[in-house]
Motif scaffolding. Structure first.
Motif, PDB file in Angstrom:
ATOM      1  N   ALA A 510       0.828  -1.220   0.000  1.00  0.00           N
ATOM      2  CA  ALA A 510       0.000   0.000   0.000  1.00  0.00           C
ATOM      3  C   ALA A 510       0.856   1.261   0.000  1.00  0.00           C
ATOM      4  O   ALA A 510       0.597   2.204  -0.753  1.00  0.00           O
ATOM      5  N   GLY A 511       1.901   1.296   0.839  1.00  0.00           N
ATOM      6  CA  GLY A 511       2.758   2.478   0.899  1.00  0.00           C
ATOM      7  C   GLY A 511       3.529   2.699  -0.389  1.00  0.00           C
ATOM      8  O   GLY A 511       3.706   3.836  -0.838  1.00  0.00           O
ATOM      9  N   GLU A 512       3.984   1.612  -1.005  1.00  0.00           N
ATOM     10  CA  GLU A 512       4.695   1.735  -2.281  1.00  0.00           C
ATOM     11  C   GLU A 512       3.753   2.220  -3.377  1.00  0.00           C
ATOM     12  O   GLU A 512       4.129   3.029  -4.228  1.00  0.00           O
ATOM     13  N   ARG A 513       2.496   1.719  -3.359  1.00  0.00           N
ATOM     14  CA  ARG A 513       1.502   2.191  -4.335  1.00  0.00           C
ATOM     15  C   ARG A 513       1.252   3.680  -4.178  1.00  0.00           C
ATOM     16  O   ARG A 513       1.140   4.417  -5.164  1.00  0.00           O
ATOM     17  N   LYS A 514       1.146   4.141  -2.934  1.00  0.00           N
ATOM     18  CA  LYS A 514       0.881   5.558  -2.689  1.00  0.00           C
ATOM     19  C   LYS A 514       2.004   6.423  -3.235  1.00  0.00           C
ATOM     20  O   LYS A 514       1.769   7.456  -3.881  1.00  0.00           O
ATOM     21  N   MET A 515       3.249   6.026  -2.997  1.00  0.00           N
ATOM     22  CA  MET A 515       4.393   6.795  -3.491  1.00  0.00           C
ATOM     23  C   MET A 515       4.419   6.803  -5.016  1.00  0.00           C
ATOM     24  O   MET A 515       4.653   7.840  -5.644  1.00  0.00           O
ATOM     25  N   THR A 547      12.806   2.071   2.558  1.00  0.00           N
ATOM     26  CA  THR A 547      12.521   0.716   2.073  1.00  0.00           C
ATOM     27  C   THR A 547      11.605   0.747   0.858  1.00  0.00           C
ATOM     28  O   THR A 547      11.854   0.086  -0.152  1.00  0.00           O
ATOM     29  N   TYR A 548      10.537   1.539   0.943  1.00  0.00           N
ATOM     30  CA  TYR A 548       9.579   1.605  -0.162  1.00  0.00           C
ATOM     31  C   TYR A 548      10.224   2.225  -1.405  1.00  0.00           C
ATOM     32  O   TYR A 548      10.001   1.759  -2.530  1.00  0.00           O
ATOM     33  N   LEU A 549      11.009   3.284  -1.207  1.00  0.00           N
ATOM     34  CA  LEU A 549      11.673   3.907  -2.359  1.00  0.00           C
ATOM     35  C   LEU A 549      12.662   2.929  -2.991  1.00  0.00           C
ATOM     36  O   LEU A 549      12.791   2.865  -4.224  1.00  0.00           O
TER      37      LEU A 549
END
Length: 574
Positions: A510-515, A547-549
Motif C-alpha cells: 500500500a505504501g509503495e503504491r501511494k508513493m 525501504t519503499y523507495l
C-alpha cells in the motif's frame, strides 16, 4: 450587490455576493493602485459579513482597522503579527492559526512582514496545508488575499520554497470546492507561478508599462480572451491613470470594461509615506473582542495539544518518570541471608557442566557429519539444472507482465524434484509478487525464514539449482519454469499505460503504491524526497520511506537523481 467603483459613465460598478468564492488577479506596476483596489474589494466583502484573510508580506493591510480619516475605527478584523498586531504571530504557529480562523470563522490580517524569509516560508507552508485540510471539514465562504503573490507562489522556487509553493498551488487549485476564493496581487506578474496566475477567472489590470509585466498579462489574455478585440486590452495598460483599472471577466461577470476604483472606507495604509504626514495608528480591538480572540486561540491550542503525538509522548514520559520515582520511594529493600552451597554440591554441579559440554561437542560433530553427507547425496542425485527462459527486463527495467494463479495448479514436471513445504512457500512468495525483484533478506522475511539461517540457504539452493528462481546482482525473481511449476499463467503484456500501472499497483504494498501514484500524478515533473514523503504520508528520514523507495527503484519504476525522484518513463506507453 457590492460596489467597488464607477464605470466611465459614472454608474456604480457592482459585484454579486458570490464573488467571495471567485478567483481574481490584481496586476499592476508599483504605485498604480493595485493594493488599494484589492483592499477596496476586501471592504466590500467585510460589509456583507463575509470572512476575509490577508497574507501580507509588506505590512500594509492593517489599514482595514482604521477609518479613512485615520482617527476612527475601521472594520473589527484581527491583526496577527507585524507592527500593529493585536496578537503576536510566531513563525511556528501556521497550523494553529489556520485551525483558529477556520473553526471560529475569524477575519484576519496575517502580517508576515517581520519574518525572515525561512520563517516566512515555513509559516505559509504550514498555514496553507492546515487551512486546506480544515476547510474540507468546515466548508464556508472565505476569500484569501495574497499580497505580492510571487512571494508565496514563485515561478522559479528556491529549494526551501518548494513545499510552500506546492501547498499554496493546491489550495488555489482545489480550495473553491470547499468555499475558498482568492485574489493574487502582484507588481511582477511574470514571477507568479503560472499554475496559480492562470487559474484567475477575473483580471483587474491597472497601469503596467514594463515589457515583461505586459507579456505576462498578454499570456493570461491569450488563454482567456474570447474575441480578437479583447487582446487590445494589453495595449491600453500603459495609458491607465492611477486608480483606473480594466476589468476582464469572460466567464464570471462576462464583461470587459474600464472602471475607476472607488474611495475606500478605511485608511490608505499602502500609500507611500510623505514628509510631514503622521502615519495613522490602528485602534486596538475592544477588550471584549480581544479577550474572546485569546480564549478562542487558547481553546485551539488545547485541542491541538490533545491531538499532537509529540505532546502526548512527552506526557507519557513524564508520567512514567513520576511513577518510577514513586515506586522507588515506596519500595522497601529487605536483605535476607540464604545459605551458600556446600563444597560437595559445587563439585557435583561442576561435573554436570563438564558432561554437558562434552555432549554438546559430540552433537556439533554429529551435525557437521550429517551436513556433509547430505550435501554429497544432494549433489549426486540432483538432476541437471533446468534451462529456464530469461525473464529479466532489459536495463533493469520492469517487464510489462503480471501473473495470477490458475484455479488448479499443474503437477510438477518429472525432471524437477518434489519441493518441500518451505521451498514451495518461498517460490509462491516470489510468484505472487511477479514481476517484482526482491533481495534475499526480503524473500526470507516474506516467506517466514531467517535469511542468514541454514534452512533458508538450503531451500534457496534447491530452487536455484532447479532453475525455478534466478538471482542477478543480489536481486531474486521467479523464472518462467517456476511459474509453470506452480501452474501460474501470464496474460498478454499490457497495451496501455493504465494496464501497466494497474499491474504494478497490484504487486506493490500500500505504501509503495501511494508513493508511485504521487509520482505518476506529476509526471513528467519530479518531486523532491521531502515532497514525496509529505504527499505519501511518510517521514523521509524513517526506514519505511527508504525501504519503499528502494523497492520502486530496484524494479525500475522510478528514477532518482540526487534529491529528485521521478516516475520512470517505461510506465508510459506513447
Amino acid at each position: 450587490m457590492m460596489s467597488i467603483g464607477q464605470t466611465a459613465d459614472g454608474k456604480p460598478f457592482t459585484l454579486p455576493s458570490d464573488a467571495v468564492t471567485q478567483k481574481f488577479a490584481f496586476l499592476a506596476q508599483s504605485g498604480a493602485g493595485k493594493s488599494y483596489a484589492a483592499m477596496k474589494l476586501a471592504e466590500a466583502f467585510l460589509t456583507i459579513g463575509a470572512q476575509i484573510i490577508a497574507l501580507d508580506p509588506v505590512g500594509v493591510w492593517w489599514g482595514l482597522r482604521v477609518a479613512a480619516d485615520g482617527k476612527k475605527a475601521g472594520f473589527p478584523i484581527a491583526v496577527f503579527g507585524g507592527d500593529y498586531g493585536d496578537l503576536p504571530l510566531p513563525a511556528t504557529s501556521g497550523a494553529l492559526v489556520a485551525d483558529l480562523l477556520v473553526e471560529h470563522r475569524i477575519g484576519a490580517v496575517l502580517d508576515v512582514s517581520a519574518f525572515e524569509l525561512p520563517d516566512q516560508r515555513r509559516f505559509v507552508a504550514a498555514f496553507a496545508e492546515r487551512f486546506f485540510q480544515a476547510k474540507k471539514r468546515a466548508r464556508s465562504p472565505v476569500h484569501l488575499f495574497l499580497e505580492e503573490a510571487q512571494t508565496f507562489a514563485p515561478l522559479r522556487p528556491e529549494r526551501d520554497e518548494t513545499v510552500m509553493l506546492n501547498r499554496v498551488e493546491r489550495l488555489a487549485r482545489l480550495g473553491r470546492n470547499y468555499g475558498v476564493g482568492w485574489s493574487v496581487i502582484s507588481q511582477r506578474p511574470q514571477e507568479v507561478h503560472t499554475k496559480v496566475r492562470n487559474q484567475a477567472g477575473t483580471l483587474i489590470a491597472m497601469r503596467t508599462i514594463g515589457p515583461h509585466e505586459r507579456k505576462a498579462v498578454a499570456e493570461w489574455m491569450n488563454d482567456n480572451a474570447t474575441t480578437p478585440a479583447d487582446l487590445d486590452l494589453v495595449n491600453d495598460l500603459p495609458t491607465l491613470e492611477t486608480g483606473e483599472a480594466h476589468i476582464y471577466s469572460p466567464s464570471f461577470l462576462k464583461i470587459s470594461t474600464r472602471i475607476r476604483i472607488g474611495r475606500r472606507q478605511t485608511f490608505d495604509s499602502s500609500a507611500t509615506p510623505e514628509d510631514g504626514i503622521t502615519t495613522a495608528q490602528p485602534r486596538p480591538l475592544a477588550p471584549a473582542d480581544l479577550e474572546a480572540l485569546r480564549q478562542a486561540m487558547q481553546q485551539v491550542v488545547q485541542e491541538a495539544e490533545a491531538r499532537d503525538p509529540v505532546v502526548l509522548q512527552r506526557k507519557i514520559v513524564q508520567l512514567e518518570k513520576e511513577l518510577r520515582a514513586k515506586a522507588k520511594v515506596e519500595r522497601v529493600v529487605e536483605r535476607v541471608e540464604v545459605p551458600v552451597l556446600q563444597d560437595e554440591q559445587i563439585t557435583q554441579l561442576q561435573q554436570a557442566i563438564s558432561s554437558l559440554a562434552d555432549m554438546g561437542q559430540q552433537l556439533v560433530s554429529v551435525a557437521q557429519d550429517l551436513g556433509t553427507a547430505l550435501a554429497r547425496v544432494v549433489s549426486s542425485s540432483a538432476p541437471p539444472p533446468v534451462s529456464a527462459p530469461s525473464v529479466s527486463p532489459p536495463e533493469a527495467r520492469p517487464t510489462s507482465r503480471h501473473v495470477k494463479p490458475s484455479p488448479a495448479p499443474r503437477r510438477a514436471d518429472s525432471d524437477i524434484p518434489q519441493l518441500r513445504a518451505g521451498e514451495r512457500r518461498m517460490l509462491e512468495t516470489l510468484a505472487r509478487r511477479y514481476p517484482l525483484r526482491v533481495t534475499r533478506a526480503q524473500l526470507g522475511t516474506l516467506a517466514g525464514f531467517t535469511p542468514s539461517g541454514g534452512t533458508f540457504g538450503t531451500y534457496f539452493g534447491t530452487l536455484k539449482r532447479a532453475g525455478l528462481i534466478e538471482e542477478s546482482s543480489g536481486e531474486i525473481q521467479v523464472t518462467q519454469a517456476g511459474l509453470d511449476y506452480l501452474g501460474y499463467t501470464t496474460p498478454p503484456a499490457p497495451q496501455t499505460t493504465e494496464e501497466i500501472l494497474a499491474m504494478w499497483r497490484e504487486a506493490l504494498r500500500a505504501g509503495e503504491r501511494k508513493m508511485l501514484d504521487e509520482l505518476v500524478a506529476v509526471y513528467p515533473d519530479s518531486l523532491s524526497r521531502e515532497e514525496l514523503g509529505t504527499r505519501a504520508g511518510f517521514t523521509v528520514s524513517g526506514g519505511t520511506f527508504g525501504t519503499y523507495l528502494g523497492t520502486l527503484r530496484r524494479n525500475g519504476l522510478v528514477e532518482v537523481d540526487g534529491d529528485q525522484v521521478r516516475a520512470s518513463e517505461t510506465l508510459f506507453l506513447s
